[in-house]
Design a protein around this motif. Sequence first.
Motif, PDB file in Angstrom:
ATOM      1  N   ARG A 187      21.635 -84.094 -75.468  1.00 45.12           N
ATOM      2  CA  ARG A 187      21.297 -84.271 -74.057  1.00 45.12           C
ATOM      3  C   ARG A 187      22.570 -84.492 -73.232  1.00 45.12           C
ATOM      4  O   ARG A 187      22.726 -83.922 -72.146  1.00 45.12           O
ATOM      5  N   LYS A 188      23.487 -85.288 -73.756  1.00 44.86           N
ATOM      6  CA  LYS A 188      24.738 -85.537 -73.057  1.00 44.86           C
ATOM      7  C   LYS A 188      25.557 -84.247 -72.936  1.00 44.86           C
ATOM      8  O   LYS A 188      26.216 -84.011 -71.917  1.00 44.86           O
ATOM      9  N   VAL A 189      25.516 -83.439 -74.005  1.00 42.38           N
ATOM     10  CA  VAL A 189      26.243 -82.171 -73.981  1.00 42.38           C
ATOM     11  C   VAL A 189      25.693 -81.261 -72.897  1.00 42.38           C
ATOM     12  O   VAL A 189      26.449 -80.617 -72.151  1.00 42.38           O
ATOM     13  N   ASN A 190      24.355 -81.186 -72.786  1.00 42.31           N
ATOM     14  CA  ASN A 190      23.752 -80.357 -71.750  1.00 42.31           C
ATOM     15  C   ASN A 190      24.192 -80.799 -70.362  1.00 42.31           C
ATOM     16  O   ASN A 190      24.504 -79.973 -69.495  1.00 42.31           O
ATOM     17  N   ILE A 191      24.181 -82.100 -70.152  1.00 45.00           N
ATOM     18  CA  ILE A 191      24.613 -82.624 -68.857  1.00 45.00           C
ATOM     19  C   ILE A 191      26.083 -82.275 -68.608  1.00 45.00           C
ATOM     20  O   ILE A 191      26.464 -81.848 -67.508  1.00 45.00           O
ATOM     21  N   GLY A 192      26.905 -82.453 -69.641  1.00 46.73           N
ATOM     22  CA  GLY A 192      28.324 -82.132 -69.508  1.00 46.73           C
ATOM     23  C   GLY A 192      28.556 -80.666 -69.188  1.00 46.73           C
ATOM     24  O   GLY A 192      29.381 -80.323 -68.329  1.00 46.73           O
ATOM     25  N   CYS A 193      27.812 -79.781 -69.864  1.00 46.09           N
ATOM     26  CA  CYS A 193      27.959 -78.345 -69.623  1.00 46.09           C
ATOM     27  C   CYS A 193      27.475 -77.986 -68.220  1.00 46.09           C
ATOM     28  O   CYS A 193      28.040 -77.104 -67.558  1.00 46.09           O
ATOM     29  N   GLY A 194      26.414 -78.651 -67.774  1.00 47.71           N
ATOM     30  CA  GLY A 194      25.934 -78.418 -66.410  1.00 47.71           C
ATOM     31  C   GLY A 194      26.982 -78.813 -65.387  1.00 47.71           C
ATOM     32  O   GLY A 194      27.206 -78.098 -64.398  1.00 47.71           O
ATOM     33  N   VAL A 195      27.644 -79.949 -65.627  1.00 49.50           N
ATOM     34  CA  VAL A 195      28.711 -80.405 -64.732  1.00 49.50           C
ATOM     35  C   VAL A 195      29.862 -79.397 -64.715  1.00 49.50           C
ATOM     36  O   VAL A 195      30.483 -79.157 -63.665  1.00 49.50           O
ATOM     37  N   VAL A 196      30.145 -78.790 -65.875  1.00 50.35           N
ATOM     38  CA  VAL A 196      31.191 -77.770 -65.947  1.00 50.35           C
ATOM     39  C   VAL A 196      30.849 -76.611 -65.013  1.00 50.35           C
ATOM     40  O   VAL A 196      31.707 -76.097 -64.291  1.00 50.35           O
ATOM     41  N   MET A 197      29.583 -76.179 -65.026  1.00 53.70           N
ATOM     42  CA  MET A 197      29.167 -75.087 -64.147  1.00 53.70           C
ATOM     43  C   MET A 197      29.349 -75.471 -62.675  1.00 53.70           C
ATOM     44  O   MET A 197      29.802 -74.669 -61.851  1.00 53.70           O
ATOM     45  N   PHE A 198      28.994 -76.713 -62.337  1.00 50.76           N
ATOM     46  CA  PHE A 198      29.173 -77.177 -60.961  1.00 50.76           C
ATOM     47  C   PHE A 198      30.665 -77.189 -60.590  1.00 50.76           C
ATOM     48  O   PHE A 198      31.038 -76.849 -59.462  1.00 50.76           O
ATOM     49  N   ALA A 199      31.508 -77.601 -61.542  1.00 53.22           N
ATOM     50  CA  ALA A 199      32.944 -77.643 -61.284  1.00 53.22           C
ATOM     51  C   ALA A 199      33.493 -76.233 -61.043  1.00 53.22           C
ATOM     52  O   ALA A 199      34.298 -76.007 -60.128  1.00 53.22           O
TER      53      ALA A 199
END
Length: 208
Positions: A187-199
Amino acid sequence: MDILSASFVSFLAAAAIVCFTPGPDMLYVMSFGVSQGRRGGVSAAAGVAAGMAAHAVLCAFGVSLLVSRYPVLLSAFKVVGLVYLVYLGVSIIRDKSDMAVSTVRARQDYRRIAYRAMLVNLANPKVIVFYVAFLPQFTSTSGWPVPVQLLLLGAVFVAIGFAADAGVGLVSGALAERFSRDKGLARKVNIGCGVVMFALAGVLALDI
């Protein structure tokens, strides 16, 4: 152009430096390697390579040069790329599944990952400008026709880029698969990857 010429050797060196230097495409591939495993990372790398191949063909036949000369078209590409990255970020964050993916689901997901990666690469106006500015420097007025030289250079560049991205996808995927049973981590990885897309979307927005 002679593939044994100093110009071609210089191109290989420059292409290797560009492709193995961490950038948005590599970060994008890494995010899917971490969230979807090694196959997911390689699928993203394949999608990026497909987008690069399309850009090479467009460059060879002058379409990229035409687009790069009209700021309105470049802005349109930027907006499309930005919106799509935000959409991907939201989709990844909303995904509450764990990292373990069944074989049936994996085949469909990997195709989708490659398709998305190709669209993101195609919608990146910096790639268009890069191909127009970079590849023609290594062509020659003697020997093969310039479009053929550009296609060859583009193919070599795609191959080097895929090797670099696929390596990142494999390594990040292998590390992620070691922790695939930890649903909390997934779950943390998904959130992290989502943040990468936003960045990545934010970086693109700065140029609009």
